[in-house]
Enzyme design. Sequence first.
Site, PDB file in Angstrom:
ATOM      1  N   ASP A   1       4.605   1.048  11.885  1.00 16.54           N
ATOM      2  CA  ASP A   1       3.416   0.356  11.399  1.00 16.54           C
ATOM      3  C   ASP A   1       3.313  -1.081  11.913  1.00 16.54           C
ATOM      4  OD1 ASP A   1       2.530   2.540  10.035  1.00 16.54           O
ATOM      5  OD2 ASP A   1       2.993   1.797   8.040  1.00 16.54           O
TER       6      ASP A   1
ATOM      7  N   CYS B   1      -7.014   7.847   8.925  1.00 17.67           N
ATOM      8  CA  CYS B   1      -7.182   7.534  10.342  1.00 17.67           C
ATOM      9  C   CYS B   1      -6.246   8.393  11.190  1.00 17.67           C
ATOM     10  CB  CYS B   1      -6.939   6.050  10.592  1.00 17.67           C
ATOM     11  SG  CYS B   1      -5.331   5.445  10.119  1.00 17.67           S
TER      12      CYS B   1
ATOM     13  N   ARG C   1      -8.366  -0.363   4.376  1.00 18.75           N
ATOM     14  CA  ARG C   1      -7.458   0.625   3.791  1.00 18.75           C
ATOM     15  C   ARG C   1      -6.112   0.014   3.457  1.00 18.75           C
ATOM     16  NH1 ARG C   1      -5.815   4.135   7.516  1.00 18.75           N
ATOM     17  NH2 ARG C   1      -4.635   5.075   5.833  1.00 18.75           N
TER      18      ARG C   1
ATOM     19  N   ARG D   1       0.621  14.614  11.887  1.00 16.71           N
ATOM     20  CA  ARG D   1       1.556  14.436  10.790  1.00 16.71           C
ATOM     21  C   ARG D   1       1.727  15.798  10.135  1.00 16.71           C
ATOM     22  NH1 ARG D   1       0.064   8.812   7.558  1.00 16.71           N
ATOM     23  NH2 ARG D   1       0.490   7.395   9.252  1.00 16.71           N
TER      24      ARG D   1
ATOM     25  N   LYS E   1       0.839  -1.208   0.000  1.00 13.34           N
ATOM     26  CA  LYS E   1       0.000   0.000   0.000  1.00 13.34           C
ATOM     27  C   LYS E   1       0.870   1.253   0.000  1.00 13.34           C
ATOM     28  CE  LYS E   1      -1.674   1.935   3.828  1.00 13.34           C
ATOM     29  NZ  LYS E   1      -1.663   3.415   3.848  1.00 13.34           N
ATOM     30  N   ASN E   2       1.869   1.284   0.867  1.00 12.25           N
ATOM     31  CA  ASN E   2       2.683   2.490   1.037  1.00 12.25           C
ATOM     32  C   ASN E   2       3.612   2.742  -0.136  1.00 12.25           C
ATOM     33  OD1 ASN E   2       1.509   3.042   3.501  1.00 12.25           O
ATOM     34  ND2 ASN E   2       3.079   1.979   4.679  1.00 12.25           N
TER      35      ASN E   2
END
Length: 420
Positions: free
Chosen positions: A307, A117, A399, A122, A23-24
Amino acid sequence: MEETIVIKGGNRLEGEIELQGSKNSSLPILAATVLVDGISVIENCPELTDVSAAVKILEHLGCKVFRQGTTLTVDSRFIDGCSIPDSLMREMRSSIVFLGSILGRTGQARLSSPGGCEIGLRPIDLHISSLRLMGVSVDISRGHISCTRKSYNSDTVISLSFPSVGATENIILASVLGEGRTVIHNAAREPEIRDLADFLCKCGCKVELTAQDTVIIEAVQKIHGTRHRVIPDRIVALTYLSCVGAAGGDVLIKNTDTDDYRTVLPFFEGAGCEITDKKESIRIKMNGRPKALRDIRTMPYPGFPTDAQAPLMALSCVARGSGVIVENIFEGRFKHVGELVRMGAKIRLEGRIALVEGVDSLYGTRVECPDLRGGGALVVAGLAAKGITEVCNISHIDRGYEKIEECLRGVGADIVRVNK
């Protein structure tokens, strides 16, 4: 109707799991296709709600996007927009990565603050200050960011105070087209940064990642489309390893790249897991309760990834003995703790430090996903718990985890997705 994941714990996990694409990595690469005057084919792109949100943004900007399985084809020849509406920005927290690519392609960009989320602040100060160093005019007012490229500096040197992944990505995306040379010191070194650079170089960009945490970009006038395969998702791999470590079993994870998370494997071995690492696959065997994971400290890559903190905490909850987890990246990354405690975990928080005392067993109950990785932790805990665990608010899980219930059911977990 609300979808939930229902888990009956206690089953050993045995079999094989095909690992999804990252995903990242997918999200910044999809953002990078905005820069391309041509057609990009992105393989191994997982079916996730965050990816769907990125596709909506691309289509809003004028791209044509087609999906066939895990392959996305993006035709960005006829981009006719430079702004993203608030409704689309709120669907994906990392949507800010489109700032650099839109600016690089059109010379201007207008975005609102991103959604996603909440795992803590950030701030985008590093993004903004870096763009200003690059000759970009930036105006921030009423929740919107407006950027205009006024000039190109022949040589821009940016020293990041923290190796921010998002800032590194945005600087790269904003600097590959045009003129001049951009140097980023103290750049993020995550594998996803490498994957983005690999994609851009295939398109004709000049991006060099050095061994000294420095990225050097020589701008070019135009780039072409290419075919690229997204790297495997290292965080999903670590989540599945945590599942086996907590519930027990013998599982082979295929299509992975253990070089991207090899520094985390000693934590599993210290917990008593038997690890067979063959780089493109990894096998984990676990019998009985794990041993305590003594000291986990999240750090920028190649350190322990933030993560992976939540899934490893769930494993620690059923370990023999006590351990300490220190969260050094995001101050709001312990929101899953309360839900684990509802399942019988013994966890004490002191600021950014979690003291975890292992228990003989967790017990199933109804829990709420607080965020993406917290949701992964609750699935890990549910597999190890006695009784039925009902995981709610699973939009967070979707997600970042592709069909997590199907992957785990394929290795023997009693897990289903239901509508209530």
